[in-house]
Structures are given as C-alpha cells and as structure tokens.
Design a protein around this motif. Structure first.
Motif, short mmCIF file in Angstrom:
data_model
loop_
_atom_site.label_atom_id
_atom_site.label_comp_id
_atom_site.label_asym_id
_atom_site.label_seq_id
_atom_site.Cartn_x
_atom_site.Cartn_y
_atom_site.Cartn_z
N GLN A 1 29.48 29.64 18.58
CA GLN A 1 30.33 30.38 19.51
C GLN A 1 30.54 29.60 20.80
OE1 GLN A 1 32.16 33.10 19.00
NE2 GLN A 1 31.46 32.96 16.89
N ILE A 2 29.49 28.92 21.26
CA ILE A 2 29.63 28.07 22.45
C ILE A 2 30.62 26.95 22.17
CG2 ILE A 2 28.42 26.41 23.93
CD1 ILE A 2 25.95 28.24 23.66
N ARG A 3 30.50 26.33 21.00
CA ARG A 3 31.44 25.28 20.62
C ARG A 3 32.87 25.81 20.57
NH1 ARG A 3 33.85 23.48 15.27
NH2 ARG A 3 33.77 25.72 15.13
N ASN A 4 33.06 26.99 19.98
CA ASN A 4 34.39 27.57 19.90
C ASN A 4 34.98 27.84 21.28
OD1 ASN A 4 34.19 27.50 17.12
ND2 ASN A 4 33.64 29.65 16.92
N LYS A 5 34.15 28.34 22.19
CA LYS A 5 34.63 28.60 23.56
C LYS A 5 35.00 27.30 24.27
CE LYS A 5 34.26 33.06 23.74
NZ LYS A 5 35.41 33.92 23.99
N LEU A 6 34.21 26.25 24.08
CA LEU A 6 34.52 24.97 24.70
C LEU A 6 35.83 24.39 24.16
CD1 LEU A 6 31.00 23.29 24.84
CD2 LEU A 6 32.40 24.06 26.77
N MET B 1 20.48 31.35 16.29
CA MET B 1 20.68 30.21 17.19
C MET B 1 21.87 29.37 16.76
SD MET B 1 16.78 29.12 18.10
CE MET B 1 17.25 27.97 19.38
N LEU B 2 22.06 29.19 15.45
CA LEU B 2 23.21 28.44 14.96
C LEU B 2 24.52 29.18 15.28
CD1 LEU B 2 24.35 26.02 13.44
CD2 LEU B 2 24.09 27.35 11.34
N GLN B 3 24.52 30.50 15.09
CA GLN B 3 25.72 31.28 15.41
C GLN B 3 26.05 31.20 16.89
OE1 GLN B 3 25.38 35.28 13.94
NE2 GLN B 3 25.08 34.62 11.83
N LEU B 4 25.04 31.27 17.74
CA LEU B 4 25.26 31.15 19.19
C LEU B 4 25.84 29.79 19.53
CD1 LEU B 4 24.91 32.19 22.13
CD2 LEU B 4 22.63 31.18 22.06
N THR B 5 25.30 28.75 18.93
CA THR B 5 25.81 27.40 19.18
C THR B 5 27.25 27.25 18.72
OG1 THR B 5 23.56 26.55 18.89
CG2 THR B 5 25.35 24.95 18.76
N PHE C 1 25.27 18.86 32.26
CA PHE C 1 25.98 19.59 31.21
C PHE C 1 25.72 18.94 29.85
CE2 PHE C 1 29.76 20.37 28.58
CZ PHE C 1 29.68 21.74 28.50
N GLY C 2 25.81 17.63 29.81
CA GLY C 2 25.54 16.92 28.57
C GLY C 2 24.11 17.12 28.11
N GLN C 3 23.19 17.09 29.06
CA GLN C 3 21.78 17.30 28.72
C GLN C 3 21.56 18.72 28.22
OE1 GLN C 3 19.48 14.90 28.58
NE2 GLN C 3 18.17 16.42 27.64
N ALA C 4 22.25 19.69 28.81
CA ALA C 4 22.12 21.08 28.35
C ALA C 4 22.60 21.22 26.91
CB ALA C 4 22.91 22.00 29.27
N LEU C 5 23.70 20.56 26.58
CA LEU C 5 24.19 20.61 25.20
C LEU C 5 23.20 19.96 24.24
CD1 LEU C 5 28.01 19.84 25.57
CD2 LEU C 5 26.91 22.03 25.07
N LYS C 6 22.63 18.83 24.65
CA LYS C 6 21.64 18.16 23.81
C LYS C 6 20.42 19.06 23.60
CE LYS C 6 22.82 13.41 24.93
NZ LYS C 6 22.37 12.16 25.59
#
Length: 101
Positions: A84-89, A78-82, A33-38
């Motif tokens: 949104q992922i951060r907001n969901k987390l 790509m920044l917007q997607l990132t 999971f950490g590697q996926a975020l990186k």
C-alpha cells in the motif's frame, strides 16, 4: 510470541509518526527517506524469514501451529502495508508527472 508494533508508528496514536514533527527532517539529499524504505523492506523480509522458520519448526514437530500461523499473518500484514505504501508513492509520482508546468 510477543506482538510488536510496526516500526515508525507511535504506541499512543497508530496514525501519527513516532517522533515529533520535524525531528527526522532529512538533509537536502533525502537520505532518511531512503533509509526508512530500506528499514521497512528489511523488516518485511525478516518477518517472512521468521514465518518460514516457524513453519519449519511446526513441520519437524518442535514448534507450535499457533506460532506458525501468527508469524505467517504478521508477515502477510507487513507485506500488505508495504504494498500500500508503494502504491501511494507511485500514485503521488504519477500525480506530480501529470501536473502542468
């Protein structure tokens, strides 16, 4: 300029993960999971760098306006997607913290 799919998404179903369920199950440490975020953050950074380079080529006359605009839009999406992922987390973390023990 070719348009690539985002990393980790299937080409047949844009919502489903690229690998089969359970194929990328992480060990107890959760290193995958950490590697996926990186990897996601690295790809956003690379897209931003590509956009900057395309704008630089456009300014000095060796590049095309269309190439620069496509690179900038790709970096923006790509920044917007990132984000949104951060907001969901963050929302998931807050929901877990609000759970009664």
């Amino acid at each position: 300029m070719a348009i690539d799919r985002l990393p980790g998404l299937s080409s047949t179903n844009p919502i489903a993960p690229a690998e089969a369920p359970g194929a990328g199950v992480a060990p107890a440490g959760g290193a995958d999971f950490g590697q996926a975020l990186k990897d996601i953050i690295g790809s956003v950074d690379a897209a931003s760098g590509d956009a900057n380079a395309a704008v630089g080529r456009m300014i000095d006359g060796s590049g095309d306006v269309h190439e620069a605009m496509i690179a900038m839009q790709k970096a923006d999406v790509m920044l917007q997607l990132t984000m949104q992922i951060r907001n969901k987390l963050i929302q998931a973390y807050q929901d877990i913290m609000r759970m009664p023990v």
